[in-house]
Design a protein around this motif. Structure first.
Motif, mmCIF file in Angstrom:
data_model
loop_
_atom_site.group_PDB
_atom_site.id
_atom_site.type_symbol
_atom_site.label_atom_id
_atom_site.label_comp_id
_atom_site.label_asym_id
_atom_site.label_seq_id
_atom_site.Cartn_x
_atom_site.Cartn_y
_atom_site.Cartn_z
ATOM 1 N N ALA A 113 47.417 68.521 115.263
ATOM 2 C CA ALA A 113 48.361 68.852 116.227
ATOM 3 C C ALA A 113 49.912 68.743 115.440
ATOM 4 C CB ALA A 113 48.446 68.318 117.662
ATOM 5 N N HIS A 114 50.682 69.663 115.863
ATOM 6 C CA HIS A 114 51.950 69.644 115.311
ATOM 7 C C HIS A 114 53.099 70.288 116.220
ATOM 8 C CE1 HIS A 114 49.541 72.793 113.350
ATOM 9 N NE2 HIS A 114 50.351 73.627 113.884
ATOM 10 N N HIS A 161 56.847 67.042 113.530
ATOM 11 C CA HIS A 161 56.081 66.248 113.571
ATOM 12 C C HIS A 161 54.665 66.483 113.581
ATOM 13 C CE1 HIS A 161 54.229 62.271 114.369
ATOM 14 N NE2 HIS A 161 53.266 62.811 115.351
ATOM 15 N N GLU A 162 53.812 66.101 112.578
ATOM 16 C CA GLU A 162 52.462 66.485 112.579
ATOM 17 C C GLU A 162 51.309 65.151 112.938
ATOM 18 O OE1 GLU A 162 50.539 69.215 109.696
ATOM 19 O OE2 GLU A 162 49.586 67.317 108.791
ATOM 20 N N GLN A 163 50.400 65.270 113.661
ATOM 21 C CA GLN A 163 49.609 64.247 114.030
ATOM 22 C C GLN A 163 48.112 64.777 113.377
ATOM 23 O OE1 GLN A 163 50.540 61.606 115.665
ATOM 24 N NE2 GLN A 163 48.770 60.539 115.223
ATOM 25 N N LEU A 170 39.361 62.186 109.758
ATOM 26 C CA LEU A 170 38.608 63.105 108.814
ATOM 27 C C LEU A 170 38.950 64.590 108.707
ATOM 28 C CD1 LEU A 170 35.121 61.797 110.622
ATOM 29 C CD2 LEU A 170 36.368 61.041 108.562
ATOM 30 N N ARG A 171 40.240 64.985 108.923
ATOM 31 C CA ARG A 171 40.856 66.096 108.703
ATOM 32 C C ARG A 171 41.843 66.137 107.770
ATOM 33 N NH1 ARG A 171 37.081 67.571 111.492
ATOM 34 N NH2 ARG A 171 36.890 68.838 113.446
ATOM 35 N N ALA A 172 41.674 67.052 106.746
ATOM 36 C CA ALA A 172 42.627 67.237 105.534
ATOM 37 C C ALA A 172 44.176 67.316 106.319
ATOM 38 C CB ALA A 172 42.363 67.966 104.534
ATOM 39 N N PRO A 173 45.307 66.986 105.561
ATOM 40 C CA PRO A 173 46.729 67.415 106.003
ATOM 41 C C PRO A 173 46.748 68.927 105.741
ATOM 42 C CG PRO A 173 46.620 65.424 104.400
ATOM 43 C CD PRO A 173 45.232 66.064 104.364
ATOM 44 N N LEU A 174 47.566 69.566 106.664
ATOM 45 C CA LEU A 174 47.941 70.716 106.674
ATOM 46 C C LEU A 174 49.217 71.091 105.723
ATOM 47 C CD1 LEU A 174 46.942 71.497 110.267
ATOM 48 C CD2 LEU A 174 45.402 71.857 108.257
ATOM 49 N N ALA A 218 51.055 72.827 118.879
ATOM 50 C CA ALA A 218 50.004 73.704 118.619
ATOM 51 C C ALA A 218 48.825 72.902 117.826
ATOM 52 C CB ALA A 218 50.579 74.571 117.437
ATOM 53 N N VAL A 219 47.652 73.332 118.095
ATOM 54 C CA VAL A 219 46.500 72.695 117.429
ATOM 55 C C VAL A 219 45.787 73.571 116.385
ATOM 56 C CG1 VAL A 219 44.151 71.835 117.918
ATOM 57 C CG2 VAL A 219 46.120 71.273 119.466
ATOM 58 N N THR A 220 45.688 73.223 115.295
ATOM 59 C CA THR A 220 44.934 73.806 114.218
ATOM 60 C C THR A 220 43.427 73.307 113.990
ATOM 61 O OG1 THR A 220 47.194 74.240 113.019
ATOM 62 C CG2 THR A 220 45.298 74.651 111.845
ATOM 63 N N HIS A 221 42.479 74.226 113.543
ATOM 64 C CA HIS A 221 41.338 74.177 113.222
ATOM 65 C C HIS A 221 40.807 75.103 112.371
ATOM 66 C CE1 HIS A 221 39.156 77.150 116.087
ATOM 67 N NE2 HIS A 221 40.495 76.849 117.008
ATOM 68 N N ALA A 222 39.807 74.679 111.696
ATOM 69 C CA ALA A 222 38.781 75.697 111.168
ATOM 70 C C ALA A 222 38.068 76.753 111.783
ATOM 71 C CB ALA A 222 38.070 75.001 109.923
ATOM 72 N N TYR A 223 37.967 78.048 111.218
ATOM 73 C CA TYR A 223 37.191 79.028 111.980
ATOM 74 C C TYR A 223 36.469 79.715 110.715
ATOM 75 C CZ TYR A 223 40.355 82.833 110.239
ATOM 76 O OH TYR A 223 40.857 83.669 109.412
#
Length: 259
Positions: free
Chosen positions: A97-98, A111-113, A117-121, A215-220
């Motif tokens: 999330a950011h 700020h980014e959290q 197990l997730r790579a930095p964005l 916002a929340v970011t995820h793979a698709y």
């Protein structure tokens, strides 16, 4: 010099002046013809970025420009109040999330959290990205007035596309922002980074203004079943609603009907 930069040069110059300044002095400082400078000043005055003092025949920074400065002053408490909110959000949804604000026509991430197990964005702290491409930027843009929106994206604005997706014209951007207002959240698919999608909701200050976004970011995957994606979107939007309400309350916002 690119003429589109002259309004920014005028603002930068006025910000360094202790007293109002004549149009002739401004034209000299930004190396522009007086006729051009007068035209720019009239437009900036209409939008509130400069104010004209007829008694002194001079110009100074307007309310809109000062509001931008106040917005920078808000970043420190936003980051401080937002950190625990994002920590809880990431723990709940398991995705990164950011927290972001609008900086001109760019999204500025404060700020980014990163989820385990997730790579930095690319949306790390202090990174700027085109606001029209990001879910974070669009949800903030959807909350500002048409005059301010047009000032940020003038007729000669070049709409950058990182991956070949996203609005290419002001009209397309307006259509997307209208959809954001109807939905109450913004979403982008691969417009910032291929294979990644983000969902964002707005953060309000005590006056009700939209001042930031979470916002929340995820793979698709393009092969991802639409029903599964709809379920995930519903979960993320609900979690974002709780997070943005929490941070907005910390900034003094009272939700409608709770006053």
């Amino acid at each position: 010099m690119d003429s589109s930069l002259r309004p920014l040069l005028i603002l930068s110059f006025l910000a360094t002046q202790a007293n109002p300044v004549s149009a002739a002095r401004i034209a000299e400082a930004v190396d522009a013809p007086r006729s051009t400078t007068f035209r720019l000043l009239r437009g900036m005055q209409t939008l509130g970025y400069v104010t004209h003092l007829p008694e002194e025949q001079a110009y100074a920074l307007g309310i809109a420009a000062r509001e931008i400065g106040q917005a920078f002053g808000l970043q420190a408490p936003l980051a401080r109040y937002g950190r625990p909110v994002l920590e809880r959000l990431v723990a709940k949804v398991g995705e990164t999330a950011h927290l972001a604000v609008l900086h001109g026509h760019e999204t500025l991430y404060i700020h980014e959290q990163t989820a385990p197990l997730r790579a930095p964005l690319v949306t790390a702290k202090d990174v700027r990205l085109p606001a029209h491409l990001t879910a974070s930027g669009r949800v903030i843009l959807a909350g500002i007035g048409n005059d301010q929106l047009r000032a940020l994206f003038p007729p000669n604005f070049a709409f950058i596309r990182r991956t070949g997706r996203g609005p290419a014209t002001y009209g397309e951007l307006q259509e997307q922002l209208s959809a954001v207002r109807r939905a109450g959240f913004a979403r982008e698919f691969g417009e910032v980074t291929e294979g990644l999608t983000s969902i964002a909701k707005p953060v309000h200050d005590r006056t009700g203004r939209v001042v930031a976004s979470i916002a929340v970011t995820h793979a698709y995957s393009l092969a991802e079943p639409s029903a599964a994606d709809a379920d995930l979107q519903r979960i993320l939007v609900g979690a974002l609603e709780n997070a943005t309400r929490d941070l907005s309350r910390r900034l003094g916002w009272v939700p409608p009907g709770n006053g």
